[in-house]
Write an enzyme that holds these catalytic residues in place. Structure first.
Site, PDB file in Angstrom:
ATOM      1  N   LEU A 179       0.869  -1.169   0.000  1.00  0.00           N
ATOM      2  CA  LEU A 179       0.000   0.000   0.000  1.00  0.00           C
ATOM      3  C   LEU A 179       0.908   1.222   0.000  1.00  0.00           C
ATOM      4  O   LEU A 179       1.922   1.236   0.708  1.00  0.00           O
ATOM      5  CB  LEU A 179      -0.914   0.019   1.232  1.00  0.00           C
ATOM      6  CG  LEU A 179      -1.988  -1.075   1.320  1.00  0.00           C
ATOM      7  CD1 LEU A 179      -2.724  -0.982   2.655  1.00  0.00           C
ATOM      8  CD2 LEU A 179      -2.967  -0.967   0.172  1.00  0.00           C
ATOM      9  N   ASP A 180       0.544   2.240  -0.764  1.00  0.00           N
ATOM     10  CA  ASP A 180       1.423   3.405  -0.819  1.00  0.00           C
ATOM     11  C   ASP A 180       1.342   4.220   0.473  1.00  0.00           C
ATOM     12  O   ASP A 180       0.512   3.967   1.346  1.00  0.00           O
ATOM     13  CB  ASP A 180       1.144   4.262  -2.059  1.00  0.00           C
ATOM     14  CG  ASP A 180      -0.235   4.900  -2.066  1.00  0.00           C
ATOM     15  OD1 ASP A 180      -0.665   5.400  -1.013  1.00  0.00           O
ATOM     16  OD2 ASP A 180      -0.889   4.917  -3.133  1.00  0.00           O
ATOM     17  N   PHE A 181       2.201   5.194   0.564  1.00  0.00           N
ATOM     18  CA  PHE A 181       2.388   5.980   1.793  1.00  0.00           C
ATOM     19  C   PHE A 181       1.091   6.578   2.307  1.00  0.00           C
ATOM     20  O   PHE A 181       0.841   6.617   3.514  1.00  0.00           O
ATOM     21  CB  PHE A 181       3.419   7.086   1.505  1.00  0.00           C
ATOM     22  CG  PHE A 181       3.819   7.905   2.697  1.00  0.00           C
ATOM     23  CD1 PHE A 181       4.645   7.381   3.679  1.00  0.00           C
ATOM     24  CD2 PHE A 181       3.368   9.214   2.843  1.00  0.00           C
ATOM     25  CE1 PHE A 181       5.020   8.136   4.780  1.00  0.00           C
ATOM     26  CE2 PHE A 181       3.733   9.975   3.945  1.00  0.00           C
ATOM     27  CZ  PHE A 181       4.565   9.436   4.910  1.00  0.00           C
TER      28      PHE A 181
ATOM     29  N   THR B 180      -2.059   5.550   1.688  1.00  0.00           N
ATOM     30  CA  THR B 180      -3.192   4.622   1.693  1.00  0.00           C
ATOM     31  C   THR B 180      -3.196   3.832   2.988  1.00  0.00           C
ATOM     32  O   THR B 180      -2.137   3.439   3.492  1.00  0.00           O
ATOM     33  CB  THR B 180      -3.108   3.664   0.488  1.00  0.00           C
ATOM     34  OG1 THR B 180      -3.115   4.426  -0.713  1.00  0.00           O
ATOM     35  CG2 THR B 180      -4.287   2.705   0.469  1.00  0.00           C
TER      36      THR B 180
END
Length: 310
Positions: free
Chosen positions: A157-159, A161
């Site tokens: 998951l990106d930063f 999210t």
């Protein structure tokens, strides 16, 4: 910690907070779907492995070093030795064998083949990486220690999210859930500023062109909202970088909040709040292995050492 409210996957009626779904996708999401994972047949050779003697690549993958295919590549490259002899594919190992990977000792527990699986509610502002030059908070910081292995993150998951992350000590299980060929569903709740038209929603399921190729949602549905903030449920089978956000941006909409609520058969239960984790019990882990087509031990441990910490 109180016992988990999660019911074993084989029971016919699950509680709302259960993080594990039965293999069939719920009708409310995809009315005519069959098992979303093309489950491969388990070979008789794997099923009949005796506990005292197992294939080297199998036990290395079970220790969390990587997938079974990765381990086969390492063995072929001469990186693995058993009792001082460079290993070859097909080599079997037993308790007491001395196994080295890149001249480093690997301790394996051949008696307990059941991997560990942990679900974690990632917060915004955390990264899914062990090493970060900027020294930001990483999701690995608070994970429990693993004896003779390591935690593998299933998907990223990106930063910015939040939501469901799954960790396991099994390279094979991680590979089955992440590899594009298995097309495992990821479900998100998305909040945007504005509202999509029906035509835009149809375009997002039919497919739109992004800079790294075409992309589409398996399903998109309105979830309501207030004022200019609208929520949508989306399901996607890919894991490309920032793909959900980029698809909304292609429609001229900015995502203000993104939460992953399901990965394959695993739901994020409401009781697991941001920054909290929950380790699955033996029957639930066995259910995941069966769901992805991996062999399940005949005898499941009733109380593993980590269960005592709950």
């Amino acid at each position: 910690m109180p016992s988990s409210p999660i019911r074993p996957p084989k029971k016919s009626r699950a509680k709302p907070a259960s993080p594990i779904r039965r293999p069939k996708t719920p009708e409310s999401i995809k009315p005519h779907a069959h098992n979303p994972i093309p489950v491969p047949e388990v070979s008789a050779e794997l099923e009949n492995d005796a506990p005292a003697s197992q294939k080297l690549q199998k036990v290395l993958a079970g220790s969390g070093l990587g997938s079974r295919r990765d381990m086969e590549t390492w063995i072929e490259a001469g990186r693995v030795s058993v009792n001082g002899v460079v290993a070859t594919l097909g080599r079997r190992v037993s308790p007491g064998d001395r196994i080295l990977v890149d001249n480093r000792l690997v301790k394996l527990n051949l008696e307990d083949e059941l991997p560990r699986v942990l679900i974690y509610h990632k917060r915004e502002g955390e990264i899914v990486s062990r090493d970060d030059p900027q020294a930001r908070t990483t999701v690995f910081d608070e994970l429990p220690r693993v004896r003779n292995g390591k935690w593998i993150a299933i998907g990223r998951l990106d930063f910015n999210t939040e939501g469901l992350l799954i960790f396991t000590t099994s390279g094979d299980l991680a590979n089955r859930l992440m590899h594009p060929s298995f097309e495992v569903e990821r479900e998100y709740s998305v909040r945007i500023m504005g509202e999509l038209s029906q035509e835009q929603m149809r375009s997002m399921t039919a497919g739109i062109e992004l800079e790294d190729g075409p992309a589409h949602f398996e399903r998109i549905a309105e979830q309501g909202g207030e004022s200019s903030n609208r929520w949508y449920q989306v399901i996607i089978k890919e894991g490309r970088n920032r793909e959900v956000r980029r698809m909304f941006e292609a429609m001229g909409m900015m995502v203000s909040r993104l939460i992953r609520v399901r990965f394959g058969m695993v739901n994020l239960p409401p009781r697991v709040k941001r920054g909290q984790m929950l380790e699955l019990e033996s029957p639930q882990v066995a259910g995941m292995l069966k769901w992805v087509g991996l062999p399940v031990p005949d005898m499941l441990p009733q109380r593993r050492p980590q269960d005592k910490q709950r």
